[in-house]
Structure formats: C-alpha cells, structure tokens
Design a protein around this motif. Structure first.
Motif, PDB file in Angstrom:
ATOM      1  N   SER A 112     -15.218  18.014   8.543  1.00 10.27           N
ATOM      2  CA  SER A 112     -16.570  17.494   8.654  1.00 10.27           C
ATOM      3  C   SER A 112     -17.378  18.327   9.641  1.00 10.27           C
ATOM      4  N   PRO A 113     -18.616  18.715   9.286  1.00 12.56           N
ATOM      5  CA  PRO A 113     -19.459  19.410  10.258  1.00 12.56           C
ATOM      6  C   PRO A 113     -19.931  18.431  11.334  1.00 12.56           C
ATOM      7  N   VAL A 114     -19.766  18.805  12.588  1.00 10.56           N
ATOM      8  CA  VAL A 114     -20.195  17.973  13.711  1.00 10.56           C
ATOM      9  C   VAL A 114     -20.905  18.842  14.739  1.00 10.56           C
ATOM     10  N   SER A 158     -17.975  17.362  24.239  1.00  5.95           N
ATOM     11  CA  SER A 158     -17.314  16.829  23.047  1.00  5.95           C
ATOM     12  C   SER A 158     -16.415  17.814  22.306  1.00  5.95           C
ATOM     13  N   VAL A 159     -16.383  19.077  22.711  1.00  6.59           N
ATOM     14  CA  VAL A 159     -15.552  20.065  22.018  1.00  6.59           C
ATOM     15  C   VAL A 159     -14.079  19.677  22.153  1.00  6.59           C
ATOM     16  N   GLN A 160     -13.297  19.955  21.091  1.00  8.53           N
ATOM     17  CA  GLN A 160     -11.881  19.602  21.077  1.00  8.53           C
ATOM     18  C   GLN A 160     -11.049  20.772  20.576  1.00  8.53           C
ATOM     19  N   ARG A 161      -9.770  20.773  20.953  1.00 11.03           N
ATOM     20  CA  ARG A 161      -8.840  21.749  20.378  1.00 11.03           C
ATOM     21  C   ARG A 161      -8.805  21.518  18.870  1.00 11.03           C
ATOM     22  N   GLY A 162      -8.787  22.602  18.103  1.00 11.78           N
ATOM     23  CA  GLY A 162      -8.756  22.503  16.645  1.00 11.78           C
ATOM     24  C   GLY A 162     -10.118  22.607  15.998  1.00 11.78           C
ATOM     25  N   CYS A 213     -13.772  30.740  13.955  1.00 11.59           N
ATOM     26  CA  CYS A 213     -12.805  30.814  15.056  1.00 11.59           C
ATOM     27  C   CYS A 213     -12.343  29.404  15.404  1.00 11.59           C
ATOM     28  N   ARG A 214     -11.015  29.204  15.471  1.00 16.94           N
ATOM     29  CA  ARG A 214     -10.456  27.889  15.803  1.00 16.94           C
ATOM     30  C   ARG A 214     -10.146  27.817  17.289  1.00 16.94           C
ATOM     31  N   ARG A 221     -14.643  19.894  12.020  1.00 18.04           N
ATOM     32  CA  ARG A 221     -13.591  19.119  12.684  1.00 18.04           C
ATOM     33  C   ARG A 221     -12.815  18.352  11.621  1.00 18.04           C
ATOM     34  N   LEU A 222     -11.497  18.340  11.745  1.00 19.08           N
ATOM     35  CA  LEU A 222     -10.640  17.601  10.842  1.00 19.08           C
ATOM     36  C   LEU A 222     -10.761  16.119  11.155  1.00 19.08           C
TER      37      LEU A 222
END
Length: 89
Positions: free
Chosen positions: A12-14, A20-24, A34-35, A69-70
């Motif tokens: 999903s685009p967020v 709020s950034v997360q690993r993955g 880039c992951r 984001r998954l």
C-alpha cells in the motif's frame, strides 16, 4: 504506485515521515526502489535510513515521502483492504 496482492497482504502506498518510517518500507529514490533495512534515530527527530543496497538517506522532521508498505489483511479479500470506507454522520 502499483498495489500488489501477496497472499493475504497488499503493498500500500503511504506517506511517511521521520516519525512513521519503518523497516521494510520501500522508497523510490532517483528512480530506484530502495527497501529500508535499518534506521537510526538522530538528534532533533531526524532519522538515518539504511537501505538493502547499503546506501544511506537522512530524513528530517519536515520531510514527507511516499513509500510502499506491506499491509496484512485478516480474513477477506486483499482487494478490499484499500477500498474507500464511507462513514455515516
């Protein structure tokens, strides 16, 4: 960005910020996806992102980016995960 179903999950685009950034998360930088493999808190609320490729990106508190984001979907069709929800007043 394209949304892809992955067996009970969707990409999903967020909008992300340093808070709020997360690993993955997958961020497009210079035309390349880039992951985020790791991240470090910096002074003033900034974060340093480490990508799978080894490259670094520092985002500050006012930075806004779009990432993929998954998102896991419990029961039901993943196609409905991003459906617009209507609420009555």
């Amino acid at each position: 960005m394209k949304v892809t179903a992955l067996g009970g999950a969707v990409l999903s685009p967020v909008e992300i910020t340093s808070a709020s950034v997360q690993r993955g998360d997958i961020i497009q930088v210079g035309g390349q996806q880039c992951r985020v493999s790791d991240l470090f808190q910096l002074p003033g609320g900034a974060k340093r992102l480490v990508f799978d490729s080894g490259e670094l990106l520092t985002i500050h508190t006012m930075t806004r980016l779009v990432a993929l984001r998954l998102v896991r979907v419990r029961g039901g069709d993943p196609a409905h995960a991003l459906a617009t929800r209507h609420h009555r007043r």
